[in-house]
Design an enzyme around this catalytic site. Structure first.
Site, PDB file in Angstrom:
ATOM      1  N   GLU A   1      12.360 -14.676  61.805  1.00  0.00           N
ATOM      2  CA  GLU A   1      13.312 -15.011  60.733  1.00  0.00           C
ATOM      3  C   GLU A   1      13.126 -16.436  60.222  1.00  0.00           C
ATOM      4  O   GLU A   1      13.178 -16.691  59.017  1.00  0.00           O
ATOM      5  CB  GLU A   1      14.755 -14.801  61.223  1.00  0.00           C
ATOM      6  CG  GLU A   1      15.187 -13.341  61.336  1.00  0.00           C
ATOM      7  CD  GLU A   1      14.609 -12.608  62.544  1.00  0.00           C
ATOM      8  OE1 GLU A   1      13.972 -13.281  63.385  1.00  0.00           O
ATOM      9  OE2 GLU A   1      14.792 -11.380  62.645  1.00  0.00           O
TER      10      GLU A   1
ATOM     11  N   HIS B   1      24.986  -6.551  66.944  1.00  0.00           N
ATOM     12  CA  HIS B   1      24.720  -5.796  65.718  1.00  0.00           C
ATOM     13  C   HIS B   1      26.006  -5.552  64.939  1.00  0.00           C
ATOM     14  O   HIS B   1      26.081  -4.603  64.171  1.00  0.00           O
ATOM     15  CB  HIS B   1      24.078  -4.434  66.036  1.00  0.00           C
ATOM     16  CG  HIS B   1      22.668  -4.517  66.530  1.00  0.00           C
ATOM     17  ND1 HIS B   1      22.358  -4.881  67.812  1.00  0.00           N
ATOM     18  CD2 HIS B   1      21.488  -4.287  65.916  1.00  0.00           C
ATOM     19  CE1 HIS B   1      21.042  -4.864  67.975  1.00  0.00           C
ATOM     20  NE2 HIS B   1      20.488  -4.514  66.841  1.00  0.00           N
TER      21      HIS B   1
END
Ligand SMILES: Cc1ncc(C[n+]2csc(CCOP(=O)(O)OP(=O)(O)O)c2C)c(N)n1
Length: 668
Positions: free
Chosen positions: A407, A474
């Site tokens: 990322e 998540h």
């Protein structure tokens, strides 16, 4: 002083095909940063400039690399690369003004030393965190490659910086994408006080090239001809055959990390050894011996440089100090963007939230041929939520780009794309994973326009939110990590129509936008969404229902919880405000409603403390105090990580607490 003979023994020069003039130009470019530095060290002692990071003894690398590149090829230097800036012929008074924090520099006094960039000179200066530079270079090179331009991008790091994850991510990306990036490691023996033996365990950093499937070289960084000739040869070949190349330049840091920190921890014999290998003295001796440079010519060059430095200093010293103007400071946080409304077509389709996001992205891809989308598994696979399904076939994998799992490197690369005239959308697979790319978002993208006027035309798509039984990693809705940081815009739609129109605006807007998409809404919420391209303005909340007794302020999933409650408890008479964008925030709509109802409750899915609701509550108290008939209420999730088991997650989420709180406030 060591004799010329001992230097000669220390360093061999091979001029190859270089002409007299070229040899002399290299010399002049090598003397200039040395003489500037010598002057700066005096000024530092006199308190006329702030911190100084010395590059004495390392100049051959900066100068040789810069001279091997073309003027319109980007270089991303670090804190010891004065020779890069001078070899690009930046007027000296501008450099001096920059170091004194004056307006004639490159940052209007907002950032110090070498922390600046300039499109005019194709230079992109560092941020303090070192590593992100490397990924930014990837993005710049990617833009060149996609446009079919034969250009190399050079980026610097110290050997200390190679221990950062960003180094690994950037090299890995460049390798996988065959990007023409010249990765320059200046191995100068120490990272602050840390010797190389405590920094890495491979024999040579150039050996790491093997691990990245990348061509790598190790050369003498103190020999200007070796640097210049080798880099010229490499860059010529990289332009024709785009690929990354890693070069480890062996050199030594002759002074402290910065002047105040000294060199006590460096063995004296090591310093003496490297003193013999001084890049400037050795090259000068060589030119003398060769008859290329005579004593008097050398004196003339030095006299000219002294005069040039004096003149530059006079201009910089004569410049007034910068002064604080609140409007001016605030005005530069974001690049100007004047929203021009593109109204929606009449014809609509009844589609899901996820389809609206996909549709908006597709229309933006059609409109902006410089738009690149990057993310994990987004190409053939279509992304884990299938937002980009079919995109790779339609737009090709140059523009719909699968990334490795990195990322930070990818967000830095998006920054590089923006620097090189592209637009980028980065899909986080889950918004939770932005934590692995946090640094470039909050330190690079957010600050770059304020610092040196470079915009970051990047949208980061953030599939977020709980209620989906996905546990602590998540399920987060982490908008407050970003609303806190000046320079970012934060968008959080609750309906398909808004999702499409706001995503289009996010892509039009040249500023960095965090675009939150609640996963729980993707396939559960439908709406009529106009076909074709349309946009919606930022900073305009939607008043979804109108009532008399209370104002409910919310966004994202909270909007649906509020609507559900009102649907079930029809006696409730409330204004429901869907914020739609959190930065900018539509305070006007909030205040108008609260002044009417006298009661306000703010509902967020995020955990309660330090969330967006807290600031909205404070704003209401500050601006609507006389109108309030009860304490402003905040309702959010429990201050714990998001739990997995259904009953735990239900208890964590604020739905039940919202119901109790609203009745409590109404009864107040
Ligand atoms: C992420 C981060 N951690 C720590 C620092 C503090 N710091 C600044 S420069 C530096 C040493 C860098 O060493 P190296 O990359 O070898 O470059 P050199 O200074 O030797 O040229 C350190 C520890 C920082 N700026 N950023």
């Amino acid at each position: 002083m060591h004799s010329a003979t001992s230097r000669r023994e220390a360093m061999e020069f091979d001029t190859k095909h270089l002409t007299h003039e070229e040899l002399l130009l290299l010399y002049k470019n090598l003397v200039l940063p040395r003489m500037i530095e010598e002057k700066m060290l005096v000024l530092l002692r006199q308190g006329k400039i702030s911190k100084w990071f010395s590059g004495i003894g390392q100049e051959a690398i900066s100068v040789g690399v810069t001279m091997a590149l073309r003027k319109d090829e980007y270089i991303l230097p670090m804190h010891r690369n004065l020779g890069v800036f001078t070899s690009r012929n930046i007027p000296l008074h501008r450099l001096f003004s920059q170091w004194q924090g004056k307006a004639g520099g490159f940052t209007k006094g907002r950032d110090r030393s070498f922390h600046f960039g300039s499109q005019e000179f194709h230079l992109v200066g560092m941020i303090s965190h070192l590593g992100p530079q490397l990924g930014v270079a990837d993005g710049i090179a990617l833009a060149h490659k996609i446009r079919g331009e034969k250009k190399v991008t050079a980026v610097f790091t110290g050997e200390g910086g190679t221990s950062e994850g960003d180094f690994h991510e950037a090299l890995n990306i460049a390798s996988v994408w065959d990007l023409p990036v010249l990765f320059c490691i200046e191995n100068n023996g120490y990272g602050l006080s840390t010797p190389v033996s405590e920094q890495y365990r491979c024999d040579h950093l150039s050996d790491r090239g093997i691990g990245y499937g990348m061509e790598a070289h190790r050369i003498d960084g103190n020999n200007i001809l070796e640097v210049y000739l080798k880099i010229s040869e490499l860059t010529e070949s990289m332009r024709e055959n785009p690929r990354p190349v890693l070069v480890e330049f062996m050199t030594f840091r002759m002074r402290g990390h910065e002047e105040a920190s000294g060199t006590k921890y460096v063995p004296e014999d090591l310093l003496a050894l490297w003193e013999l290998r001084d890049p400037l003295a050795n090259y000068r001796d060589f030119l003398h011996r060769r008859g290329v440079l005579g004593e008097s010519e050398d004196m003339t060059i030095r006299r000219q440089i002294t005069a040039q430095i004096q003149q530059g200093l006079q201009t910089a010293f004569a410049e007034p100090s910068v002064t604080f103007h609140v409007e001016r400071e605030l005005a530069d946080v974001y690049k100007d963007f004047s929203f021009t409304a593109v109204p929606p077509e009449e014809h609509s389709r009844h589609i899901r939230f996820v389809d609206a996001v996909s549709d908006g992205l597709q229309h933006a891809m059609d409109r902006f041929d410089n738009l690149i989308v990057m993310g994990q598994d987004i190409a053939a696979y279509g992304g884990v939520f299938k937002v980009t399904e079919g995109f790779a076939i339609r737009y090709g994998t140059d523009r719909i780009r699968n990334t490795p799992i990195c990322e930070s490197g990818v967000i830095s690369a998006a920054m590089g794309l923006a620097i090189n005239n592209m637009k980028a959308v980065v899909e986080m697979q889950f918004s939770d994973f932005i934590s692995s790319g946090f640094n470039p978002v909050v330190n690079y993208l957010a600050k770059v326009h304020y610092r040196w006027g470079q915009h970051a035309d990047v949208v980061i798509r953030m599939p977020c939110g709980g209620g989906v039984g996905a546990g602590p990693f998540h399920s987060q809705t982490n908008e407050a990590w970003f609303t806190k940081t000046p320079g970012l815009k934060v968008v959080y739609p609750a309906f398909p129509y808004d999702a499409k129109g706001l995503l289009v605006t996010a892509i039009e807007d040249p500023n960095p936008v965090l675009f939150f998409e609640h996963k729980g809404l993707y396939r559960s919420v439908y709406g009529d969404v106009p076909e074709g391209y349309y946009n919606l303005p930022f900073g305009k909340a939607a008043l979804l229902s109108e009532g008399e007794d209370i104002t409910i302020i919310t966004y994202g999933m909270g909007v649906h919880w509020a609507l559900d409650l009102l649907g079930r408890e029809t006696e409730l008479s409330a204004d429901i405000i869907d914020l739609r964008t959190l930065q900018p925030l539509d305070t006007e709509t909030i205040f108008r409603s609260v002044r009417k109802t006298g009661k306000a409750i703010i509902l967020q899915e995020d955990t309660l403390f330090g969330g967006v609701a807290s600031d909205i509550s404070a704003l209401i108290t500050e601006h609507c105090f006389e109108y309030l008939d009860g304490p402003v209420q905040r309702v959010g999730s429990l201050d714990t990580p998001v739990p997995f088991a259904p009953d735990l997650e239900n208890g964590f989420l604020p739905v039940e607490r919202f119901k109790l709180a609203i009745h409590r406030l109404l009864a107040y």
